[in-house]
Design a protein around this motif. Structure first.
Motif, PDB file in Angstrom:
ATOM      1  N   ALA A 121     -15.782  -4.408   0.179  1.00 40.21           N
ATOM      2  CA  ALA A 121     -14.394  -4.604   0.623  1.00 40.21           C
ATOM      3  C   ALA A 121     -13.726  -3.255   0.915  1.00 40.21           C
ATOM      4  O   ALA A 121     -13.002  -3.102   1.906  1.00 40.21           O
TER       5      ALA A 121
ATOM      6  N   VAL B 138      -1.602  -0.494  11.027  1.00 38.50           N
ATOM      7  CA  VAL B 138      -2.978  -0.061  10.755  1.00 38.50           C
ATOM      8  C   VAL B 138      -3.336  -0.327   9.294  1.00 38.50           C
ATOM      9  O   VAL B 138      -4.406  -0.863   8.988  1.00 38.50           O
ATOM     10  N   LEU B 139      -2.428   0.006   8.384  1.00 39.73           N
ATOM     11  CA  LEU B 139      -2.695  -0.235   6.960  1.00 39.73           C
ATOM     12  C   LEU B 139      -2.765  -1.734   6.667  1.00 39.73           C
ATOM     13  O   LEU B 139      -3.587  -2.190   5.877  1.00 39.73           O
TER      14      LEU B 139
ATOM     15  N   VAL C 116     -11.659   0.075   9.126  1.00 47.53           N
ATOM     16  CA  VAL C 116     -10.478  -0.124   9.974  1.00 47.53           C
ATOM     17  C   VAL C 116      -9.744   1.207  10.159  1.00 47.53           C
ATOM     18  O   VAL C 116      -9.417   1.607  11.279  1.00 47.53           O
TER      19      VAL C 116
ATOM     20  N   ALA D 201      -8.757  -6.615   6.192  1.00 49.18           N
ATOM     21  CA  ALA D 201     -10.222  -6.501   6.223  1.00 49.18           C
ATOM     22  C   ALA D 201     -10.784  -6.464   4.803  1.00 49.18           C
ATOM     23  O   ALA D 201     -11.831  -7.032   4.513  1.00 49.18           O
ATOM     24  N   PHE D 202     -10.056  -5.798   3.913  1.00 43.25           N
ATOM     25  CA  PHE D 202     -10.441  -5.733   2.496  1.00 43.25           C
ATOM     26  C   PHE D 202     -10.508  -7.160   1.916  1.00 43.25           C
ATOM     27  O   PHE D 202     -11.511  -7.563   1.324  1.00 43.25           O
TER      28      PHE D 202
ATOM     29  N   LEU E  62       0.810  -1.216   0.000  1.00 42.19           N
ATOM     30  CA  LEU E  62       0.000   0.000   0.000  1.00 42.19           C
ATOM     31  C   LEU E  62       0.841   1.263   0.000  1.00 42.19           C
ATOM     32  O   LEU E  62       0.474   2.276  -0.568  1.00 42.19           O
TER      33      LEU E  62
ATOM     34  N   GLU F 209      -3.764  -4.012   8.728  1.00 39.71           N
ATOM     35  CA  GLU F 209      -5.048  -4.487   9.256  1.00 39.71           C
ATOM     36  C   GLU F 209      -6.190  -4.107   8.287  1.00 39.71           C
ATOM     37  O   GLU F 209      -7.109  -4.899   8.064  1.00 39.71           O
ATOM     38  N   ALA F 210      -6.114  -2.925   7.705  1.00 35.43           N
ATOM     39  CA  ALA F 210      -7.153  -2.479   6.761  1.00 35.43           C
ATOM     40  C   ALA F 210      -7.136  -3.347   5.498  1.00 35.43           C
ATOM     41  O   ALA F 210      -8.184  -3.730   4.972  1.00 35.43           O
ATOM     42  N   LEU F 211      -5.941  -3.695   5.039  1.00 30.81           N
ATOM     43  CA  LEU F 211      -5.824  -4.536   3.851  1.00 30.81           C
ATOM     44  C   LEU F 211      -6.380  -5.934   4.135  1.00 30.81           C
ATOM     45  O   LEU F 211      -7.054  -6.539   3.297  1.00 30.81           O
TER      46      LEU F 211
END
Lengths: 153, 153
Positions: free
Chosen positions: B112, A108-109, B119, A115-116, A88, A111-113
């Motif tokens: 997604a 944090v990024l 997040v 979730a995606f 990212l 974790e967001a990826l």
């Protein structure tokens, strides 16, 4: 933030093949249906073949079809395998950044990826082809809609 | 799939300013700390200013500082505001695709993306600067670590 054209075409190709099943398709046909480059699609189909998601039969009567059942093709799996770059930000890709050792943004990024992809992993190609959508797709792609089975026959 | 360099620099700038607080910083200082282009940072800081995330004071004794408390700056808000293109695939950006009317992939990708931002919305800049990380960050960025308050003094 965008998926590559490669991933976009890979997903569209799988949707086409899944809609056309059980009949086989050709690259020219997929390219024509979406109005996209046949040359570009050749590379996409080659990669999908390597991943076991598309099976190619050569010669007369040959063509393309799904390499496994639509219900077994996870969308997350396709995107992970076709996106070259899931870094990212620069530091994910090995780039240097002064604060890397103490950087919480990476977590944090990350974790967001995750979730995606967790969302994409909940869906399979079959979900994109569900009966109603499948019939609409067939019409939009210029394919015969599946014939209903007449139970009284 | 990558965030733009612009977003990356915006987040790094906010981390720098948050670590340096309460003292003011300059663009040259942020650029030097990360080894990145000062010209590029000028645009980033300008945009952060427009978003109210950075406050610039001109003249002698002037400089940059956070426009609001670190705990009020949501990471999701920063990324949404600095990413120009959140269209994951061509059709999101208004491009045409034969199957748009029946395409369920759009919904799946939209879901997604929402999970990705959900997040990022859970974290604020303050989470990235937590005491321990904040102290490490100060050292890595060449800033004085915050002095502990001596309660017995």
């Amino acid at each position: 933030m965008r998926l590559t054209c490669f991933t976009d075409y890979a997903l569209r190709t799988l949707i086409y093949l899944g809609t056309a099943e059980p009949r086989q398709s050709s690259i020219a046909e997929v390219a024509r249906a979406y109005g996209i480059s046949e040359n570009h699609l050749v590379k996409v189909v080659h990669q999908l073949g390597r991943l076991g998601l598309v099976r190619t039969t050569r010669g007369r009567g040959g063509g393309l079809r799904l390499g496994k059942a639509a219900a077994e093709i996870r969308i997350g799996e396709v995107v992970r395998a076709t996106e070259e770059d899931l870094a990212l930000v620069q530091c994910f890709a090995g780039g240097s950044c002064a604060i890397t050792p103490a950087c919480r943004l990476r977590n944090v990024l990350g974790e967001a990826l995750a979730a995606f992809f967790a969302v994409l992993d909940r869906y399979t190609l079959a979900d994109l082809l569900e009966p109603h959508a499948g019939r609409d797709l067939a019409g939009l792609l210029g394919l015969e809609p599946p014939q209903p089975v007449d139970a009284s026959a």
